[in-house]
Design a protein around this motif. Structure first.
Motif, PDB file in Angstrom:
ATOM      1  N   MET A   1       0.826  -1.196   0.000  1.00 34.61           N
ATOM      2  CA  MET A   1       0.000   0.000   0.000  1.00 34.61           C
ATOM      3  C   MET A   1       0.870   1.259   0.000  1.00 34.61           C
ATOM      4  O   MET A   1       0.662   2.186  -0.779  1.00 34.61           O
ATOM      5  CB  MET A   1      -0.922   0.008   1.220  1.00 34.61           C
ATOM      6  N   THR A   2       1.860   1.261   0.881  1.00 31.79           N
ATOM      7  CA  THR A   2       2.746   2.432   0.969  1.00 31.79           C
ATOM      8  C   THR A   2       3.567   2.594  -0.308  1.00 31.79           C
ATOM      9  O   THR A   2       3.736   3.702  -0.819  1.00 31.79           O
ATOM     10  CB  THR A   2       3.690   2.304   2.182  1.00 31.79           C
ATOM     11  N   SER A   3       4.078   1.463  -0.816  1.00 29.79           N
ATOM     12  CA  SER A   3       4.877   1.516  -2.048  1.00 29.79           C
ATOM     13  C   SER A   3       4.026   1.991  -3.219  1.00 29.79           C
ATOM     14  O   SER A   3       4.503   2.749  -4.077  1.00 29.79           O
ATOM     15  CB  SER A   3       5.462   0.132  -2.345  1.00 29.79           C
ATOM     16  N   GLY A   4       2.763   1.563  -3.247  1.00 23.17           N
ATOM     17  CA  GLY A   4       1.871   2.011  -4.312  1.00 23.17           C
ATOM     18  C   GLY A   4       1.616   3.497  -4.234  1.00 23.17           C
ATOM     19  O   GLY A   4       1.594   4.195  -5.250  1.00 23.17           O
ATOM     20  N   TYR A   5       1.427   4.000  -3.029  1.00 28.89           N
ATOM     21  CA  TYR A   5       1.199   5.437  -2.834  1.00 28.89           C
ATOM     22  C   TYR A   5       2.435   6.218  -3.267  1.00 28.89           C
ATOM     23  O   TYR A   5       2.326   7.312  -3.825  1.00 28.89           O
ATOM     24  CB  TYR A   5       0.890   5.706  -1.357  1.00 28.89           C
ATOM     25  N   LEU A   6       3.600   5.626  -3.029  1.00 29.07           N
ATOM     26  CA  LEU A   6       4.866   6.300  -3.340  1.00 29.07           C
ATOM     27  C   LEU A   6       4.998   6.589  -4.836  1.00 29.07           C
ATOM     28  O   LEU A   6       5.628   7.574  -5.235  1.00 29.07           O
ATOM     29  CB  LEU A   6       6.024   5.430  -2.849  1.00 29.07           C
ATOM     30  N   ARG A   7       4.375   5.762  -5.665  1.00 33.68           N
ATOM     31  CA  ARG A   7       4.480   5.948  -7.118  1.00 33.68           C
ATOM     32  C   ARG A   7       3.789   7.226  -7.587  1.00 33.68           C
ATOM     33  O   ARG A   7       4.093   7.744  -8.663  1.00 33.68           O
ATOM     34  CB  ARG A   7       3.850   4.754  -7.843  1.00 33.68           C
ATOM     35  N   PHE A   8       2.859   7.727  -6.803  1.00 39.01           N
ATOM     36  CA  PHE A   8       2.106   8.919  -7.199  1.00 39.01           C
ATOM     37  C   PHE A   8       2.698  10.200  -6.605  1.00 39.01           C
ATOM     38  O   PHE A   8       2.121  11.276  -6.738  1.00 39.01           O
ATOM     39  CB  PHE A   8       0.641   8.779  -6.755  1.00 39.01           C
ATOM     40  N   ILE A   9       3.827  10.087  -5.941  1.00 43.41           N
ATOM     41  CA  ILE A   9       4.456  11.250  -5.304  1.00 43.41           C
ATOM     42  C   ILE A   9       5.685  11.671  -6.102  1.00 43.41           C
ATOM     43  O   ILE A   9       6.493  10.826  -6.513  1.00 43.41           O
ATOM     44  CB  ILE A   9       4.854  10.904  -3.848  1.00 43.41           C
ATOM     45  N   GLU A  10       5.805  12.961  -6.323  1.00 42.93           N
ATOM     46  CA  GLU A  10       6.943  13.455  -7.104  1.00 42.93           C
ATOM     47  C   GLU A  10       8.247  13.330  -6.345  1.00 42.93           C
ATOM     48  O   GLU A  10       9.288  13.011  -6.911  1.00 42.93           O
ATOM     49  CB  GLU A  10       6.707  14.928  -7.476  1.00 42.93           C
ATOM     50  N   GLN A  11       8.212  13.592  -5.040  1.00 38.42           N
ATOM     51  CA  GLN A  11       9.427  13.567  -4.240  1.00 38.42           C
ATOM     52  C   GLN A  11       9.964  12.142  -4.100  1.00 38.42           C
ATOM     53  O   GLN A  11       9.193  11.190  -4.011  1.00 38.42           O
ATOM     54  CB  GLN A  11       9.180  14.150  -2.843  1.00 38.42           C
ATOM     55  N   GLY A  12      11.252  12.044  -4.079  1.00 40.66           N
ATOM     56  CA  GLY A  12      11.880  10.749  -3.874  1.00 40.66           C
ATOM     57  C   GLY A  12      12.598  10.701  -2.542  1.00 40.66           C
ATOM     58  O   GLY A  12      12.482  11.616  -1.721  1.00 40.66           O
TER      59      GLY A  12
ATOM     60  N   GLY B   1       0.526   9.823   3.850  1.00 41.84           N
ATOM     61  CA  GLY B   1      -0.619   9.782   2.951  1.00 41.84           C
ATOM     62  C   GLY B   1      -1.516   8.583   3.228  1.00 41.84           C
ATOM     63  O   GLY B   1      -2.743   8.699   3.257  1.00 41.84           O
ATOM     64  N   VAL B   2      -0.900   7.424   3.432  1.00 44.74           N
ATOM     65  CA  VAL B   2      -1.679   6.223   3.751  1.00 44.74           C
ATOM     66  C   VAL B   2      -2.383   6.401   5.099  1.00 44.74           C
ATOM     67  O   VAL B   2      -3.550   6.039   5.258  1.00 44.74           O
ATOM     68  CB  VAL B   2      -0.782   4.971   3.758  1.00 44.74           C
ATOM     69  N   LEU B   3      -1.692   6.968   6.071  1.00 37.34           N
ATOM     70  CA  LEU B   3      -2.294   7.193   7.386  1.00 37.34           C
ATOM     71  C   LEU B   3      -3.538   8.068   7.281  1.00 37.34           C
ATOM     72  O   LEU B   3      -4.558   7.798   7.923  1.00 37.34           O
ATOM     73  CB  LEU B   3      -1.280   7.849   8.332  1.00 37.34           C
ATOM     74  N   HIS B   4      -3.476   9.090   6.453  1.00 39.27           N
ATOM     75  CA  HIS B   4      -4.612  10.007   6.321  1.00 39.27           C
ATOM     76  C   HIS B   4      -5.792   9.366   5.604  1.00 39.27           C
ATOM     77  O   HIS B   4      -6.916   9.878   5.683  1.00 39.27           O
ATOM     78  CB  HIS B   4      -4.184  11.278   5.596  1.00 39.27           C
ATOM     79  N   MET B   5      -5.553   8.261   4.914  1.00 45.87           N
ATOM     80  CA  MET B   5      -6.640   7.558   4.245  1.00 45.87           C
ATOM     81  C   MET B   5      -7.477   6.735   5.226  1.00 45.87           C
ATOM     82  O   MET B   5      -8.575   6.294   4.891  1.00 45.87           O
ATOM     83  CB  MET B   5      -6.073   6.625   3.170  1.00 45.87           C
TER      84      MET B   5
ATOM     85  N   ARG C   1      -7.051   3.560  15.485  1.00 43.92           N
ATOM     86  CA  ARG C   1      -6.711   2.161  15.743  1.00 43.92           C
ATOM     87  C   ARG C   1      -6.213   1.499  14.468  1.00 43.92           C
ATOM     88  O   ARG C   1      -5.220   0.757  14.478  1.00 43.92           O
ATOM     89  CB  ARG C   1      -7.924   1.435  16.307  1.00 43.92           C
ATOM     90  N   ASP C   2      -6.873   1.754  13.341  1.00 49.45           N
ATOM     91  CA  ASP C   2      -6.461   1.161  12.072  1.00 49.45           C
ATOM     92  C   ASP C   2      -5.115   1.733  11.613  1.00 49.45           C
ATOM     93  O   ASP C   2      -4.310   1.017  11.014  1.00 49.45           O
ATOM     94  CB  ASP C   2      -7.526   1.401  11.009  1.00 49.45           C
ATOM     95  N   ARG C   3      -4.873   2.990  11.892  1.00 47.58           N
ATOM     96  CA  ARG C   3      -3.569   3.582  11.566  1.00 47.58           C
ATOM     97  C   ARG C   3      -2.457   2.888  12.341  1.00 47.58           C
ATOM     98  O   ARG C   3      -1.370   2.630  11.814  1.00 47.58           O
ATOM     99  CB  ARG C   3      -3.579   5.075  11.898  1.00 47.58           C
ATOM    100  N   LEU C   4      -2.749   2.569  13.595  1.00 49.69           N
ATOM    101  CA  LEU C   4      -1.750   1.882  14.421  1.00 49.69           C
ATOM    102  C   LEU C   4      -1.470   0.480  13.906  1.00 49.69           C
ATOM    103  O   LEU C   4      -0.312   0.048  13.850  1.00 49.69           O
ATOM    104  CB  LEU C   4      -2.214   1.839  15.877  1.00 49.69           C
ATOM    105  N   VAL C   5      -2.514  -0.248  13.529  1.00 49.19           N
ATOM    106  CA  VAL C   5      -2.314  -1.593  12.983  1.00 49.19           C
ATOM    107  C   VAL C   5      -1.459  -1.515  11.721  1.00 49.19           C
ATOM    108  O   VAL C   5      -0.557  -2.344  11.513  1.00 49.19           O
ATOM    109  CB  VAL C   5      -3.672  -2.270  12.695  1.00 49.19           C
ATOM    110  N   TYR C   6      -1.730  -0.517  10.887  1.00 55.37           N
ATOM    111  CA  TYR C   6      -0.921  -0.303   9.675  1.00 55.37           C
ATOM    112  C   TYR C   6       0.535  -0.022  10.033  1.00 55.37           C
ATOM    113  O   TYR C   6       1.458  -0.612   9.451  1.00 55.37           O
ATOM    114  CB  TYR C   6      -1.511   0.851   8.873  1.00 55.37           C
TER     115      TYR C   6
END
Length: 202
Positions: A1-12, A23-27, A32-37
């Motif tokens: 999920m994080t790697s997929g999100y990374l593809r849409f970000i300009e910054q490296g 970005g994933v956290l804000h989704m 509780r779900d953020r912590l599990v992630y």
């Protein structure tokens, strides 16, 4: 999920990884779900690479002032709420942080659950004195099931209440009150002690 999100970000680099994690956290709506992630991410190569960032995000979500209702919602039914927190506790124990950090996070989750049980008077609501001993003891055992209650401090609160019942005179006799046949009584007692054994309360 994080790697997929990374593809849409300009910054490296580190900045891109930070933005993708945040970005994933804000989704995710529930803390509780953020912590599990974050716990799952911490055991991944990306999470290991950004261990300090992942740990700081988890610590912030478990900071003083946070509690079970802020990690879930006050409207979440009790059993579901406890199952969610039990899942979080297990996820924390499996996290890829250093043992000291992992144990500190797990202890924090444990304290949150134990505090909630006391403050919300969960045991008092389950252990209704007007109900039969069989109903009271069975409710407590169901609440203590592994998928509902995993953290040790929280389990200890329930265990102490159950042991208190077991120590009263003629527990077995009182437990089967209302049952008529010897077979029913034997099955009820056997079933209850099997629940105790499975929960490792005896």
């Amino acid at each position: 999920m994080t790697s997929g999100y990374l593809r849409f970000i300009e910054q490296g680099g580190a900045e891109g990884r930070r933005l993708s994690i945040d970005g994933v956290l804000h989704m995710m709506a529930l803390p509780r779900d953020r912590l599990v992630y974050l716990m799952a991410l911490s055991a991944s190569p990306l999470g290991q690479r950004e261990a300090g960032l992942v740990l700081s995000r988890a610590q912030a979500l478990l900071a003083p002032g946070q509690g079970v209702n802020s990690l879930t919602t006050p409207q979440t039914p009790l059993k579901q709420k406890m199952q969610m927190m039990a899942g979080l506790y297990r996820a924390t124990l499996a996290a890829g942080f250093d043992s000291a950090d992992r144990d500190a996070l797990a202890d924090r989750v444990d304290v949150m659950v134990a505090d909630y049980i006391v403050q919300a008077q969960v045991i008092e609501k389950l252990d209704d004195p007007s109900a039969s001993l069989r109903v009271r003891a069975t409710r407590l055992m169901q609440f203590a099931a592994a998928d509902v209650l995993s953290s040790p401090k929280a389990r200890r609160i329930v265990r102490d209440q159950i042991i208190g019942h077991l120590r009263q005179p003629n527990f077995d006799g009182k437990y089967v009150e209302g049952l008529t046949t010897p077979e029913e009584k034997t099955a009820a007692i056997k079933g209850f002690y099997e629940l105790l054994r499975q929960a490792k309360f005896v």
